[in-house]
Design a protein around this motif. Structure first.
Motif, short mmCIF file in Angstrom:
data_model
loop_
_atom_site.label_atom_id
_atom_site.label_comp_id
_atom_site.label_asym_id
_atom_site.label_seq_id
_atom_site.Cartn_x
_atom_site.Cartn_y
_atom_site.Cartn_z
N HIS A 19 0.81 -1.22 0.00
CA HIS A 19 0.00 0.00 0.00
C HIS A 19 0.84 1.27 0.00
CE1 HIS A 19 -3.82 -2.13 0.69
NE2 HIS A 19 -3.13 -2.91 1.50
N GLY A 20 2.14 1.14 0.29
CA GLY A 20 2.99 2.32 0.30
C GLY A 20 2.86 3.15 1.56
N ASP A 21 2.28 2.60 2.63
CA ASP A 21 2.08 3.33 3.87
C ASP A 21 3.11 2.84 4.90
OD1 ASP A 21 1.24 4.66 6.12
OD2 ASP A 21 -0.88 4.15 5.90
N ALA A 22 4.33 3.36 4.80
CA ALA A 22 5.39 2.92 5.70
C ALA A 22 5.13 3.35 7.14
CB ALA A 22 6.74 3.48 5.23
N VAL A 23 4.43 4.46 7.33
CA VAL A 23 4.13 4.92 8.69
C VAL A 23 3.26 3.90 9.41
CG1 VAL A 23 2.92 6.67 10.04
CG2 VAL A 23 4.38 7.36 8.13
N GLN A 24 2.21 3.43 8.74
CA GLN A 24 1.32 2.44 9.36
C GLN A 24 2.03 1.11 9.54
OE1 GLN A 24 -1.32 2.74 10.88
NE2 GLN A 24 -2.23 0.71 11.02
N GLY A 25 2.83 0.71 8.57
CA GLY A 25 3.58 -0.53 8.71
C GLY A 25 4.52 -0.48 9.90
N ARG A 26 5.18 0.65 10.07
CA ARG A 26 6.09 0.81 11.20
C ARG A 26 5.32 0.76 12.52
NH1 ARG A 26 9.78 6.25 12.22
NH2 ARG A 26 10.84 5.52 14.13
N ARG A 27 4.17 1.39 12.56
CA ARG A 27 3.35 1.41 13.79
C ARG A 27 2.93 -0.01 14.17
NH1 ARG A 27 -0.39 4.74 12.08
NH2 ARG A 27 0.74 6.58 12.81
N ILE A 28 2.50 -0.79 13.19
CA ILE A 28 2.05 -2.16 13.45
C ILE A 28 3.19 -3.00 14.02
CG2 ILE A 28 1.35 -4.31 12.31
CD1 ILE A 28 -0.28 -2.56 10.37
N LEU A 29 4.35 -2.93 13.38
CA LEU A 29 5.46 -3.80 13.76
C LEU A 29 6.07 -3.38 15.09
CD1 LEU A 29 6.98 -6.24 12.87
CD2 LEU A 29 8.46 -4.80 11.46
N ALA A 30 6.23 -2.07 15.30
CA ALA A 30 6.80 -1.59 16.56
C ALA A 30 5.90 -1.96 17.73
CB ALA A 30 7.01 -0.08 16.50
N GLY A 31 4.59 -1.84 17.54
CA GLY A 31 3.66 -2.19 18.61
C GLY A 31 3.72 -3.67 18.95
N ALA A 32 3.82 -4.52 17.93
CA ALA A 32 3.88 -5.96 18.17
C ALA A 32 5.16 -6.34 18.91
CB ALA A 32 3.79 -6.72 16.85
N LEU A 33 6.29 -5.75 18.52
CA LEU A 33 7.55 -6.03 19.21
C LEU A 33 7.49 -5.59 20.67
CD1 LEU A 33 10.34 -5.14 16.62
CD2 LEU A 33 10.09 -7.30 17.84
N ARG A 34 6.90 -4.43 20.90
CA ARG A 34 6.82 -3.91 22.27
C ARG A 34 5.95 -4.81 23.15
NH1 ARG A 34 5.32 0.56 20.84
NH2 ARG A 34 3.06 0.36 21.10
N ARG A 35 4.82 -5.26 22.60
CA ARG A 35 3.91 -6.09 23.39
C ARG A 35 4.47 -7.50 23.61
NH1 ARG A 35 0.33 -3.19 20.10
NH2 ARG A 35 0.26 -4.89 18.57
N ALA A 36 5.20 -8.01 22.63
CA ALA A 36 5.71 -9.38 22.73
C ALA A 36 6.86 -9.48 23.73
CB ALA A 36 6.15 -9.89 21.37
N GLY A 37 7.66 -8.43 23.84
CA GLY A 37 8.77 -8.44 24.78
C GLY A 37 9.77 -9.54 24.48
N ASP A 38 10.28 -10.16 25.53
CA ASP A 38 11.33 -11.18 25.39
C ASP A 38 10.79 -12.54 24.96
OD1 ASP A 38 13.19 -9.32 26.15
OD2 ASP A 38 13.11 -9.87 28.28
N GLU A 39 9.48 -12.66 24.84
CA GLU A 39 8.89 -13.94 24.47
C GLU A 39 8.98 -14.21 22.96
OE1 GLU A 39 4.93 -13.98 25.87
OE2 GLU A 39 5.48 -13.83 28.00
N THR A 40 9.43 -13.22 22.20
CA THR A 40 9.50 -13.37 20.75
C THR A 40 10.55 -14.39 20.34
OG1 THR A 40 8.95 -11.02 20.58
CG2 THR A 40 9.79 -12.09 18.59
#
Length: 268
Positions: A185-206
């Protein structure tokens, strides 16, 4: 057997402000000029094998506002990407990930039946989307600007299966979703928001391999959203994670590590 009258070869014709600029761009990426005219109307054709694009000159084309797109189906996206990437590096001294022109890397597209794909945005702002041809009997493989494969009824089933087969990990699934937003879709801002949020919520369990892939892509998205400091931070976290990986995991994420190394070099 009777031939279907709609068994045709369709070739994209895309607008541009300068046909010679398009000629020079694609020649540097490994294509050849097979036709060129300036009068009565500017027109150029570039081609390699069955990969061909026609351009027509049109005043007023604004690359940043372009919605023109086309899809090229190939058996393997990797060698096509490497050829284009080599040409871009030679032309610009780096792999252009932002601005116009630019390129995305081959990644699995969850919105295209799980097939691999990448895009070249040419100097006129047209999106040339290169997708892996689905296996025989896998269903439809067409596309449009906001969805790289609008499958037929058979293709819809293929897409549903691809979603069902997505990895169970939160970060791995978020990476899928981020690629759809940022690369398709060309929306790097939204892609970044999705991925950063998932990494933050997953923590060390990833899963470590999932974390490496996510950090490498998140660093790229930071660059694409004009945040080089954040990109360096993500790359530093990734670098600290690498020594903890076993040999199998390192091999599994080899491409992501190579991408991260190139990105770090481009940041200086």
């Amino acid at each position: 057997m009777e031939t279907d009258p709609f068994d045709a070869t369709m070739v994209p014709a895309l607008p541009c402000p300068d046909v010679d600029a398009m000629r020079d761009f694609w020649v540097d990426l490994g294509l050849a000029v097979t036709y060129r005219q300036l009068r009565p109307n500017p027109y150029v054709v570039v081609r390699r094998g069955e990969f061909q694009i026609h351009y027509f000159g049109m005043d007023g084309v604004a690359p940043d506002d372009s919605y023109s797109t086309c899809i090229a189906l190939v058996d393997d996206t990797a060698p096509v990407f490497e050829t284009f990437a080599a040409g871009l590096r030679a032309r610009y001294g780096r792999l252009p990930l932002t601005g116009v022109p630019r390129i995305t890397r081959p990644r699995r597209r969850a919105n295209a039946g799980g097939t691999a794909g990448f895009s070249v945005v040419d100097p006129a702002g047209n999106w040339v989307r290169v997708m892996r041809r689905p296996p025989a009997g896998a269903g439809g493989s067409g596309g449009g600007p906001d969805q790289e494969a609008r499958e037929s009824s058979t293709g819809d089933e293929s897409a549903r299966q691809a979603y069902a087969e997505r990895p169970a990990g939160r970060v791995a699934r978020a990476l899928d979703d981020a690629v759809v937003q940022a690369d398709s879709h060309g929306d790097a801002v939204q892609g970044r928001r999705i991925l950063a949020g998932a990494l933050r919520r997953a923590g060390d369990e990833t899963d470590p391999a999932d974390r490496v892939r996510a950090l490498a892509y998140l660093a790229e998205l930071a660059v694409r959203t004009d945040d080089p400091d954040a990109a360096r931070e993500h790359l530093d976290v990734l670098a600290a994670l690498v020594p903890t990986l076993d040999e199998a995991a390192r091999q599994a994420v080899g491409t992501a590590l190579d991408d991260a190394d190139e990105l770090r070099a481009s940041l200086g």
